[in-house]
Design an enzyme around this catalytic site. Sequence first.
Site, short mmCIF file in Angstrom:
data_model
loop_
_atom_site.label_atom_id
_atom_site.label_comp_id
_atom_site.label_asym_id
_atom_site.label_seq_id
_atom_site.Cartn_x
_atom_site.Cartn_y
_atom_site.Cartn_z
N ASN A 1 -12.94 -5.05 0.79
CA ASN A 1 -12.22 -6.31 0.97
C ASN A 1 -12.89 -7.13 2.06
O ASN A 1 -13.85 -6.68 2.69
CB ASN A 1 -10.76 -6.05 1.35
N HIS B 1 -6.66 -7.99 -8.42
CA HIS B 1 -7.99 -8.62 -8.33
C HIS B 1 -8.41 -9.24 -9.66
O HIS B 1 -9.57 -9.18 -10.06
CB HIS B 1 -9.04 -7.59 -7.87
N TYR C 1 -9.37 3.86 -9.95
CA TYR C 1 -10.22 2.74 -10.36
C TYR C 1 -10.93 3.03 -11.67
O TYR C 1 -10.92 2.21 -12.59
CB TYR C 1 -11.21 2.40 -9.25
#
Length: 498
Positions: A128, A55, A338
């Site tokens: 998403n 990303h 993350y």
Amino acid sequence: MTDKPRLTTSAGAPVPSNNTSKSAGERGPLLLTDYQLLEKLAHQNRERIPERAVHAKGWGLKGKFSVTHDISQYSCAKIFSQIGKTTEVLSRWSTVAGESGAADTERDVRGFSLKFYTEEGNWDMVGNNTPVFFVRDAFKFPDFIRTQKRHPRTNLRSPEAMFDFWAAQPECVHQVTILMSDRGIPVNPMFMNGYGSHTFSLWNKKGERHWVKFHFKTQQGHKHYTNAEAEALTGKTREAYQEDLYNAIEEGNFPKWTMYIQVMPELDAEKQPFNPFDITKIWPHGDFPLIEVGELEMNENPENYFQMVENAAYSPSNVVPGIGYSPDKMLQARVFSYADAHRYRLGTHYEALPANAAKAANVQHYHKDGAMRFFTNDFGNADAYYEPNQHNGPVADASVEEPPLRIDGDAARYEQAESDADYVQPRALYEMFDAEQKQRLYDNYAAAMGPCSASVKERWYAVLEKVHPDYAQGVRQANEKLASDTNAVPVTGDTPVR
């Protein structure tokens, strides 16, 4: 001296010149004592930070979320506490595979992330533009991402690697079907949906838990590019999405999405014919209808892209009381990975950066020191740097404890035996397409699979055959036609996607 603000060094000293360096005469060497020159060059050398591993190419806007319907029966989260309540939001959309300089209009899944600055801390909805994902177990996520990046020898994108991996992971076929369909290249983020994709949980004031799916449905309608349209646009600009989003906001055309949830009572998860925590599966809307919650409006361009979008750090670990996790294996792994990625990319105290700092909550924690500690958290007493302490430092609040998560089973590696379960939903999706949509699906596959070896193509045809014989046959014929039209010679892959 003019009436303009005075330029200073980063230490606050006035700068006498910002045009020329000091030297020993007009042709002489530069002087080491010209600190302003050294500072300017040294800072430039350090102005880049590592791009995101995935990303990397993204676009973001600021906006708000407004509650339009009462869901207090499902969640005690204060963000949903009152109809009409608004919460500030920072969005970021992105492609998955491309580097930071990649074209916006590649055929790829798009990230759809939202940071809600609630009064009880930040809630990050990191999703998403598709309701499912390629793999259901985080153990395969690094392998999957490697197939989307560059080949170690050629340094080119490798369709061979992509389809080789997908053929070995049949649960991928649901996501790949969406990717190769018309929705594979949205015109820009304003014309696509957003999904939490994972199964999350909500709990109410009674401590009752419900499993939930988050949906953000575009109010602008769906618009998509064909391969040919995207290729032509990429030849003109690689920044089509950034241009569209920025100009829309400047012109006052604020995009909106309607937020919905699907809700499943906690114990009903055991009664489903599929695993409701498998991210490669959707929840049928007939069984779990969409429940409207509110409206998302993005209405402001950030004043500084790097500060607010490149520094934005989204993580599923950021939840607030009333919103929680589920046994979804991919979600649980992302809760760690993350935040850890942000600590690597941005630094130990990344959550204190303006894009990530909580807006309304009284942030009080005992994290100390480390690189770039630019905040104070001594709570008015320098002795309160550990817990428990007698110096009136902050303490935990047991009232916001999440209800117990029901867990059953032995610790083991559970290999899922191949079954028709992975093909049922992609089959239903395929059968929804009309003849023209199916033909575009076949043609998109041919464009993506053209460089693949014959053996990889056959392995993928075998996966599609289990979805629907017509699906496999259509993709096979499209590949054969493309090879005939271009006199293509089968290769071993490791070449760019056309």
